[in-house]
Design an enzyme around this catalytic site. Structure first.
Site: not given
Length: 424
Positions: A49, A101, A174, A199
């Site tokens: 982690r 978004y 972004d 993406k």
């Protein structure tokens, strides 16, 4: 050797860096924990982690591509957004674009209103007085999404960075719609870049992930601490898959973009297309800025179907190459209806304010043969055209008064004659 081109950086991400066995392709480290050298002597890696070799390779590659000091890999694009927000608190103001978004808008709005995590101001960066609006808000963080989703509106990153500097604010960009291949916000003055690696960076629609790249190493270290603390770091397998996708980013982007340009040209000639939203068009309001700050116009575009929204199911059902689905940036071509899909979390008033109409359609143009994609769209438009004509014809028939049939009427009168009733 001089600084390598981004295509070389992407293609060689993690290549020939295995110190254990000299593997050319980096191994996948699925381990959750690591052996200490001795008591109280932990190595660089102790728990996945916190740190993982596979994830670190991806973070380093993206940092190099974006020109940043540190790259952090998260489990999703939204967790990358959440991570960036750890730099502001309840007394600070976050400025966001009015057309960002839908998932980002939902996060910002609910953290501000339900959790009181920060103050929120929404600004239309397309208005001429956007800088005055931002300055009046006195923000600690300015959030920019360019090109925007789904209307492909452009924000001047340099201008936003200059304003952020005067306000001592953090500028976050972004960069999901373009990827590092087509835009590098840090070089334009941004402090932080976020991506949904789901993406274009991964490019194969088989993982979900995010990334955050910082210009300043100290900020990167602070956010790395938060990523570990919150548990938003990405998994090793997803990082491995994303590294593999990253190596073909540049050639994929070239084909994506080539196809998109041909599709845009086709759409502009269609009578059932109201308006095309694509920064590569010279009449696009942000064309000049996009040309200056981007290395290309990308493969995302939207258009308004010039027909009643009742015909949307007809259009989507006729498609064979374009898949009706969420997401974008994969090698396959996807199509979506933002109002009911990607931006469904926005209420009707917010959608209207953002310019998202009921017949707006967004395309993520893939790397298939362009002529097949165009033929697919052509048949969908033909299906809508046929449905419109059929519906118009049906309405005309229903609206016309009934014409009496004299022969039929005479027969009916004959049967109703009381004198002849005995015959029936």
């Amino acid at each position: 050797m001089s600084k390598p081109h981004s295509a070389t950086v992407a293609a060689r991400a993690g290549i020939a860096q295995d110190s254990a066995y000299g593997a050319v392709t980096p191994p996948l480290y699925l381990t959750s924990t690591y052996e200490l050298k001795a008591f109280k002597q932990p190595g660089k890696y102790d728990y996945s982690r916190s740190n993982n070799p596979t994830r670190d390779l991806l973070g380093d590659a993206l940092a190099e591509l974006e020109g940043g000091a540190k790259g952090l890999i998260t489990g999703t694009g939204m967790s990358a957004c959440l991570l960036a927000l750890q730099l502001i608190g309840p007394e600070d103001t976050l400025v966001i674009p009015h057309d960002c978004y839908g998932g980002s808008y939902r996060l910002f709005l609910n953290l501000a209103t339900r959790k009181k995590a920060f103050q929120l101001v929404v600004v239309n960066f397309q208005q001429t007085d956007w800088a005055e609006q931002v300055r009046a808000a006195q923000p600690k963080m300015i959030w920019v999404e360019t090109p925007s989703n789904p209307l492909l509106q452009i924000t001047d990153v340099k201008a936003a960075a200059e304003l952020a500097k005067t306000l001592n604010a953090i500028l976050v960009v972004d960069n999901t719609f373009l990827s590092p291949a087509l835009q590098n916000p840090i070089a334009l003055g941004a402090d932080i870049v976020v991506h949904s690696t789901t993406k274009f960076i991964n490019g194969h629609s088989d993982i979900v992930g995010g990334a955050l790249i910082t210009k300043d190493a100290a900020v990167g270290d602070e956010l790395k601490w938060w990523a570990n603390c919150l548990g938003v770091t990405g998994g090793a397998f997803d990082a491995y898959q994303t590294l593999r996708g990253l190596r073909t980013l540049l050639p994929r982007i070239k084909q994506h973009q080539h196809n998109a340009e041909l599709v845009v040209d086709f759409l502009q000639k269609q009578p059932l297309v109201g308006r095309v939203y694509y920064p590569g068009l010279k009449d696009h309001p942000g064309h000049a800025i996009a040309k200056a700050q981007q290395h290309g116009f990308g493969s995302m575009l939207s258009f308004d179907l010039a027909a009643d929204e009742a015909y949307l199911p007809v259009f989507f059902a006729a498609l064979q190459c374009f898949t009706l689905a969420q997401s974008l940036g994969g090698i396959e071509s996807l199509i979506c209806h933002p109002g009911s899909m990607t931006h469904a979390s926005l209420d009707a008033a917010t959608q209207k304010a953002a310019g998202i109409g009921p017949t707006l359609i967004r395309l993520s143009v893939g790397i298939e043969e362009a002529q097949d994609l165009i033929a697919d769209l052509a048949q969908a438009f033909a299906a809508v055209d046929a449905a419109v004509k059929q519906n118009t014809k049906t309405q005309q028939v229903q609206s016309e008064p009934a014409v009496a049939d004299p022969v039929k009427n005479e027969q009916q009168q004959f049967r109703l004659n009381p004198a002849l009733s005995v015959l029936w």
